[in-house]
Design an enzyme around this catalytic site. Structure first.
Site, PDB file in Angstrom:
ATOM      1  N   ARG A   1       6.835  62.589   7.646  1.00 59.11           N
ATOM      2  CA  ARG A   1       5.594  62.232   6.941  1.00 59.11           C
ATOM      3  C   ARG A   1       5.739  61.024   6.018  1.00 59.11           C
ATOM      4  O   ARG A   1       4.753  60.516   5.502  1.00 59.11           O
ATOM      5  CB  ARG A   1       5.077  63.438   6.151  1.00 59.11           C
TER       6      ARG A   1
ATOM      7  N   ARG B   1      17.425   2.938 -17.992  1.00 56.70           N
ATOM      8  CA  ARG B   1      16.047   2.762 -17.560  1.00 56.70           C
ATOM      9  C   ARG B   1      15.713   1.288 -17.736  1.00 56.70           C
ATOM     10  O   ARG B   1      16.308   0.594 -18.561  1.00 56.70           O
ATOM     11  CB  ARG B   1      15.096   3.668 -18.338  1.00 56.70           C
TER      12      ARG B   1
END
Ligand code: UD1
Ligand code: CA
Length: 455
Positions: A15, A441
């Site tokens: 079940r 940068r």
């Protein structure tokens, strides 16, 4: 008296409608059968035998063969509970008592077993069955007593007369036997019943007919003997176990603001004066110290958390967090994240397999993986450790007092020296010396009157 235990766990559990054998389904973070094994272990059973059959590899794999010291008996075909017990005969010492229990009763507690054992010993019975009364006994075997109230037999629902069906005292499926008597009686079982099975329950009637004493331990144990057959019952058991855990923690000094929305696995430890906000889930082998504030909306699995730690709306798995850290909201700590004391991990920060030293801060929007951060390191918003080149993972080291500017890419392997600084927006590919500033940068250019010329 010495006790051994046989746990019947060979059935399929149709079940559940599952590929997983029933007793392997988890309740409160632990497979059902492990809850039963723990209760049996707590009452000091010397040997624990599991009868396995359906999905037996999966069931056996739930146990560590050495640490758990559980033995297995194989029931090839599931011919009934009596047949299941027969399979364990060789392994049980006939001079001992044997507890026989189903494997699908995760709410069983040691206290209930101890009561069964006490009645068994005091009565000197060959068999003692644990029973309880139920408003709706449908589906259970019923305890049939004779007029003087002594045990007569157990009748299954499918074999019961209308009158027997009205009996509200049910068989829990939990028993204590003198082993020799039980296995001798098992030899005389037949399958002449509605299900064509060897009913374990019939040996109590056989013993009774032979003039041996059969005792009934009638308990107010509704919850403890609750057997799980489907997923609705699984959820009910889950709720009860969670409630028990929450209540035990609250009694030990933990504040749980809303127990209904707080889910804590049984092995989790929480120190006193810690406050758990709603929607907190604590799983596995998690340990949390005292005076913490955890949640709302936080999931912590297999992690060690110190004291005075605040964690909000975060996900933490296999991490360790030392005292006085501040985590979240929306932090993600993955396996191998090790935070020293007073570390701050803020919003949208992911940390994996990294050590972060005392007092360091990663306050916003960062990924830190395979890294070692010293003390008092400050990692600016948007910083990423580029730890993966598509093939290998590489390490980033940020030494004590390093200051990482916002939006720095740290291309590993790379090291930023102590008290060194990286300029915001830099992609750092080479080691930075102590006390230096690394800027990578393009210089800012200005195009004069650009907007005016466009017009
Ligand atoms: C059994 C009892 C019933 C009792 C109920 C309590 C019998 C005949 N009946 O019924 O009186 O009220 O438990 O829940 O015993 N198992 C095996 N091998 C088998 C059959 C079962 O290992 O061949 C195991 C199952 O995996 C399970 C346990 O034994 O863990 C109980 O089996 P189950 O089929 O659920 O028994 P019930 O019909 O519920
Ligand atoms: Ca059952």
């Amino acid at each position: 008296m010495e006790y051994e235990a046989v746990i019947l766990a060979a059935g399929k559990g149709t079940r559940m409608r599952s590929e997983i054998p029933k007793v392997a389904h988890q309740v409160a973070g632990k497979p059902m059968v492990l809850h039963v094994v723990n209760a049996v272990r707590a009452v000091g059973a010397g040997k624990i035998i599991l009868v396995v059959g359906h999905g037996r590899e999966q069931v056996q794999s739930l146990f560590d063969p050495v640490a758990d010291a559980v033995q297995f008996a194989l029931q090839e075909e599931q011919l009934g509970t009596g047949h299941a017990l027969m399979q364990a005969q060789e392994m049980v010492n006939p001079d001992h008592n044997v507890l026989v229990l189903p494997g699908d009763t995760p709410l069983l507690q040691a206290g209930t077993l101890a009561e069964l054992m006490r009645v068994h010993e005091e009565s000197g019975a060959a068999a003692t069955v644990l029973s309880t009364r139920m408003e709706n006994p449908y589906g259970y075997g019923r305890i049939v007593r004779s007029e003087d109230g002594t045990f007569q037999r157990i009748v299954e629902e499918k074999d019961a007369s209308e009158e027997e069906k009205s009996i509200q005292e049910i068989n829990s499926g939990m028993y204590c036997f003198k082993a020799r008597e039980a296995f001798t009686a098992l030899k005389n079982l037949s399958t002449a019943n509605a299900q064509g099975e060897y009913y374990l329950t019939d040996i109590l009637e056989l013993l009774n007919q032979q003039g041996q004493k059969v005792a009934v331990c009638l308990l107010d144990a509704g919850e403890d003997i609750y057997g799980i057959n489907d997923r609705v019952q699984l959820a009910e058991a889950e709720k009860i176990l969670r409630r028990r855990k929450n209540e035990a923690l609250m009694r030990s000094g933990v504040t749980i603001m809303d127990p209904a929305s707080t889910f804590i696995d049984l092995d989790v430890e929480v120190g006193s004066d810690t406050v758990l906000y709603p929607f907190t889930i604590l799983e596995g082998q998690t340990r949390i110290g005292s005076r913490c504030m955890i949640g709302p909306s936080t999931r912590i699995r297999d992690s060690i958390i110190g004291s005075d730690v605040h964690i909000e709306s975060s996900s933490i798995n296999q991490a360790s967090i030392d005292d006085s850290c501040n985590i979240g909201p929306f932090a993600y700590l993955r396996p191998g994240a090790q935070l020293g004391p007073k570390v701050k991990i803020g919003d949208f920060v992911e940390v994996k397999k990294s050590k972060v030293g005392e007092g360091s801060k990663i306050p916003h929007l960062s990924y830190v993986g395979d890294s070692i951060l010293g003390k008092e390191v400050n990692v600016g918003a948007g910083t990423i450790t580029c730890n993966y080149d598509g093939t290998n993972k590489w390490q980033t080291i940020l030494e004590d007092g390093a200051f990482i500017g916002s939006n720095t890419n740290l291309v590993a392997p790379v090291r930023v020296g102590s008290h060194a600084t990286t300029g915001a927006g830099s992609t750092i590919t080479r080691d930075v010396p102590d006390h230096a500033l690394a800027v990578e940068r393009a210089e800012q250019k200005h195009i004069q009157d650009w907007k005016l010329r466009k017009e």
